[in-house]
Scaffold this active site. Structure first.
Site, PDB file in Angstrom:
ATOM      1  N   CYS A 185       0.835  -1.254  -0.081  1.00 20.16           N
ATOM      2  CA  CYS A 185      -0.037   0.041   0.032  1.00 20.16           C
ATOM      3  C   CYS A 185       0.934   1.237   0.015  1.00 20.16           C
ATOM      4  O   CYS A 185       1.917   1.287   0.799  1.00 20.16           O
ATOM      5  CB  CYS A 185      -0.932  -0.128   1.438  1.00 20.16           C
ATOM      6  SG  CYS A 185      -1.761   1.692   1.185  1.00 20.16           S
ATOM      7  N   CYS A 187       0.612   4.130   1.201  1.00 21.14           N
ATOM      8  CA  CYS A 187       0.196   5.378   2.055  1.00 21.14           C
ATOM      9  C   CYS A 187       1.325   6.413   2.086  1.00 21.14           C
ATOM     10  O   CYS A 187       1.138   7.388   1.933  1.00 21.14           O
ATOM     11  CB  CYS A 187      -0.032   4.621   3.519  1.00 21.14           C
ATOM     12  SG  CYS A 187      -1.492   3.260   3.599  1.00 21.14           S
ATOM     13  N   ASP A 229      11.364  45.257  -8.237  1.00 20.11           N
ATOM     14  CA  ASP A 229      10.842  46.615  -8.609  1.00 20.11           C
ATOM     15  C   ASP A 229      11.834  47.546  -7.492  1.00 20.11           C
ATOM     16  O   ASP A 229      12.124  47.038  -6.300  1.00 20.11           O
ATOM     17  CB  ASP A 229       9.609  46.704  -8.409  1.00 20.11           C
ATOM     18  CG  ASP A 229       8.944  48.116  -8.391  1.00 20.11           C
ATOM     19  OD1 ASP A 229       9.292  48.776  -9.457  1.00 20.11           O
ATOM     20  OD2 ASP A 229       8.161  48.689  -7.455  1.00 20.11           O
ATOM     21  N   THR A 246      10.831  51.269  -6.504  1.00 21.59           N
ATOM     22  CA  THR A 246       9.972  52.131  -5.438  1.00 21.59           C
ATOM     23  C   THR A 246       9.009  51.209  -4.585  1.00 21.59           C
ATOM     24  O   THR A 246       8.232  50.504  -5.177  1.00 21.59           O
ATOM     25  CB  THR A 246       9.289  53.134  -6.298  1.00 21.59           C
ATOM     26  OG1 THR A 246      10.098  53.804  -7.157  1.00 21.59           O
ATOM     27  CG2 THR A 246       8.521  53.964  -5.340  1.00 21.59           C
ATOM     28  N   ASP A 271       5.365  45.775  -5.705  1.00 19.48           N
ATOM     29  CA  ASP A 271       4.249  46.280  -4.788  1.00 19.48           C
ATOM     30  C   ASP A 271       3.301  46.826  -5.525  1.00 19.48           C
ATOM     31  O   ASP A 271       1.855  47.110  -4.852  1.00 19.48           O
ATOM     32  CB  ASP A 271       4.520  46.981  -3.743  1.00 19.48           C
ATOM     33  CG  ASP A 271       5.284  48.210  -4.019  1.00 19.48           C
ATOM     34  OD1 ASP A 271       5.824  48.441  -5.301  1.00 19.48           O
ATOM     35  OD2 ASP A 271       4.990  49.495  -3.357  1.00 19.48           O
TER      36      ASP A 271
END
Length: 738
Positions: free
Chosen positions: A389, A391, A433, A435, A629
């Site tokens: 099995c 699992c 980025d 700023t 942002d």
């Protein structure tokens, strides 16, 4: 493994709600109406079906079950209150046979232990105690009554295997015959037939113990996410008409004013309208030092008021506050499974039938073709079924992913799913980025060059004409004046000249403040002044010339400074073997100055589409993580292998991104990559454990060195080992530099 909610889309003209509830209950789950459900939204399952389950998919009646179309084949969990039926069982897949093979199929249920209840009070806990007592009693009886104890072992086996068999046949009726419950039932029944009642009883008992241990481990992982929801208080004190009354915090409406006493948790995101106090935001951001906040400052749900009473106006509804936002992001994360996990799922669907076929061959071929003893080879085939099995293999990835998401959320690192974690671990380049990401996002005065007047007079003159302006540069000049206790008196006849600057009169002196290129026509710039302007601009600073009555009084240099941890972040990324590049729409001189101070590469004067092109160019060399942002960053975030938004960024950036750093610390980008790499390393160990133990015991079972009870012990042991190893990630400190 970690999911605790189920949702289905119900076609009332073809199926009634009662039929659905009966089918769910038959698979071993408990079910409750959506309105009564109290599950935490973050416990949603990882789907991995690859389909879009957007808002349109949620347009149905409250309380109705929800299932995505037949092409999906997976059940999906949703947040409380969204009008979905909830179950306290879980499944790795749906009930149409398209589910994950082996562990976690319909019937293989680890119920979440209700709050305040111990494991031994649950159904599986009681079954363990009962079968264990019967087994112990049978062994004791065998000392005094050897012949009669045989029937006690049979009784212990039957009592333990009946609930397992019920789930196995329910799953088979749903179209999924290859489950661990079915293998367990066949093995126990076969052992009884060949006279191995003692081993059959022991196997059933060990299986039940393993189930309980797996459930306890799963509860631990779920609890770490559930704790996020507990950060928000259940009640709040609302002020109305000069009086206060206690209300349910979840019912707070935007605009209501709440009283936050010292020691209280903030009940909702809001804005302070009266009072000054230290706010401990560590539950939300992880920052241990309380921040002093006053009128106009924002406060977040879940943070703690440490000093004085505050009154705050609610700015966001309960479902949109900071904590709910985190939970929702984690919920979304669990819907995206890692490619490794999807591969294992596909592998398991082939592996399970293959193991059953191999077991049949072991049981039939030696007796039929080689004259082997039937009881011996049937016994070995049964052991093979149990050890085969998958699992541990099936849960090796989701267990690690769930623990990683939990650990990350607690540390302010949100990654939206296993696919994102796997991509983050492969990151070769991080594009930032400028700023608001690498920099604070607000300019400040960095230098004042006094020429015709003193520094103090230069600031006083500039502040006079800038008073009342909301321009960031004007606010920076006012802030400098206030910081140095320079009186700010508004100038008369203040006028803004579009594209050039501002003018005004103070104490009879005519003032102009503007860019040097516009100021040269109003006053003479000698060599000293020109050299100062060139030096400041080469440093990436914005220069404002201050002219008083036609004479250059001085220069004010302003710059959006890098965040305090930006340089350290770049150094940490370099240590991880990750390249850093700054992408900015600012001019080349400013970009070069900021990037140079941080020790990173840069590309400047980029429009949003230019950032996308730059991302694609970088991606040709190595997988790229984009960090931004603003709204203008959304296209680049989407174009990168993985997009990460700063927690202080816009909602658009957060929604577009694959992850977020809630503390808005640049160093958290390196922490995110460390967490992702640790998660993938954990997954590799899990897979090696699962496959390694399987390989060893498959061979020993066929050769007859290990029997039924060793097989089930090895299978359960592998599952528990894998789960325990995954849970180590809950303690992983992503911020620690190794």
């Amino acid at each position: 493994m970690m999911s605790e909610t189920l949702s289905l889309s119900l076609a009332f003209e073809r199926t009634t709600a009662d039929e659905v509830e009966r089918r769910v209950a038959s698979l071993g789950y408990t079910i409750a109406p959506a309105r009564a459900a109290v599950q935490v939204a973050a416990e949603a399952p990882a789907c991995g079906c690859g389909h879009d389950h957007g808002p349109a998919a949620h347009d149905h009646e409250a309380g109705a079950a929800h299932r995505h179309g037949p092409e999906c084949g997976h059940d999906h969990a949703h947040s409380p209150g969204s009008g979905h039926a909830h179950s306290s069982g879980h499944s790795h897949g749906g009930s149409r046979g398209k589910a994950d093979a082996g562990h976690g199929l319909p019937g293989h249920v680890h119920e979440a232990t209700p709050d305040g209840m111990s494991w031994y009070q649950t159904g599986k806990g009681r079954l363990v105690l009962l079968t264990g007592t019967l087994l112990a009693g049978a062994w004791l009886a065998s000392l005094a009554w050897p012949s009669g104890s045989h029937w006690l072992f049979i009784t212990a086996c039957l009592i333990g295997v009946v609930p397992v068999a019920r789930r196995a046949f329910a799953a088979a009726a749903a179209g999924v015959p290859f489950t661990i419950e079915m293998l367990m039932t066949i093995a126990a029944a076969g052992a009884l037939v060949i006279g191995a009642a003692e081993e059959a009883a022991l196997v059933v008992f060990l299986f039940a113990v393993g189930e309980v241990l797996e459930g306890v481990a799963a509860d631990r992982a779920r609890a770490s996410i559930r704790a996020l929801g507990d950060l928000v208080p259940k009640t709040a004190l609302v002020e109305e008409n000069g009086a206060t009354r206690q209300v349910d915090a979840a019912a707070l409406a935007i605009g209501q004013v709440v009283l936050i006493r010292p020691g209280d948790r903030v009940p909702a995101d809001g804005e302070i309208v009266s009072g000054i106090s230290g706010i401990d935001e560590s539950p939300v951001t992880g920052e241990s030092v309380p921040k002093t906040k006053g009128v106009g400052d924002a406060v977040f749900a879940g943070s703690v008021n440490r000093e004085a009473a505050l009154r705050a106006r609610v700015t966001k509804a309960a479902q949109d506050n900071t904590i709910a936002r985190i939970i929702r992001l984690v919920e979304e994360a669990q819907e995206a499974r890692a490619p490794t996990e999807r591969f294992i799922d596909r592998f398991s669907r082939v592996y399970m039938p293959a193991i059953v076929a191999l077991a049949l061959a072991v049981a039939l071929v030696p007796p039929l073709l080689m004259g082997g003893e039937w009881s011996v080879w049937i016994y070995r085939a049964l052991a093979l079924l149990l050890i085969g099995c998958p699992c541990a293999l099936v849960i090796s990835v989701p267990a690690a992913i769930a623990a990683s998401l939990s650990a990350g959320a607690r540390q302010g690192l949100l990654l939206k799913g296993g696919v994102v974690i796997e991509a983050a671990a492969k990151t070769g380049t991080v594009a930032f980025d400028k700023t608001g990401t690498l920099t604070e996002g607000t300019p400040r005065v960095t230098e004042v060059v006094a020429l015709g007047k003193s520094e103090r007079e230069v600031i006083e003159l500039a502040a006079a004409v800038e008073t009342g302006s909301s321009h960031p540069l004007a606010e920076a000049i006012i802030a400098r004046a206030e910081a140095h206790l320079i009186p700010v008196r508004p100038a008369a006849e203040a006028t803004a000249i579009a594209g050039q600057g501002v003018t005004g009169r103070l104490d009879g002196v005519m003032i102009f403040v503007g860019a040097p290129r516009h100021a040269t026509s109003r006053a003479a710039f000698d060599e000293t002044a020109s050299a100062a302007v060139e030096r400041l601009e080469s440093d990436g600073k914005t220069v404002a010339a201050v002219i008083a009555d036609g004479v250059l009084a001085g220069l004010i240099a302003l710059r959006d400074e890098p965040r305090a941890d930006a340089a350290a972040a770049v150094a940490e990324l370099k240590a991880l073997g990750v390249r850093s590049v700054m992408l900015t729409g600012d001019n080349a001189r400013t970009g070069a100055a900021i990037a140079g101070s941080l020790g990173m590469d840069h590309k400047a004067e980029l429009m949003p589409d230019g950032k996308v092109a730059a991302i694609r160019e970088l991606a040709a060399q190595a997988p790229v993580m984009m960090v931004g942002d603003g709204i203008n960053d959304a296209p680049a975030l989407a174009a990168a292998s993985i997009g990460v938004a700063m927690g202080s960024g816009t909602d658009v950036a957060l929604e577009t991104a694959d992850g977020a750093v809630l503390k808005s610390r640049v160093r958290d980008i390196a922490a995110m990559i460390r967490l992702a790499r640790a998660t993938m390393a954990n997954i590799r160990v899990n897979i090696a454990l699962a496959l390694g133990l399987k390989a060893v015991f498959l061979v020993t079972s066929v050769l007859g060195y290990t029997g039924l009870w060793v097989a089930i012990l090895a299978d359960t042991g592998a599952t528990v080992l894998v789960t325990a190893n995954a849970l180590r990630l809950l303690r992983f400190d992503a911020g620690k530099v190794s």
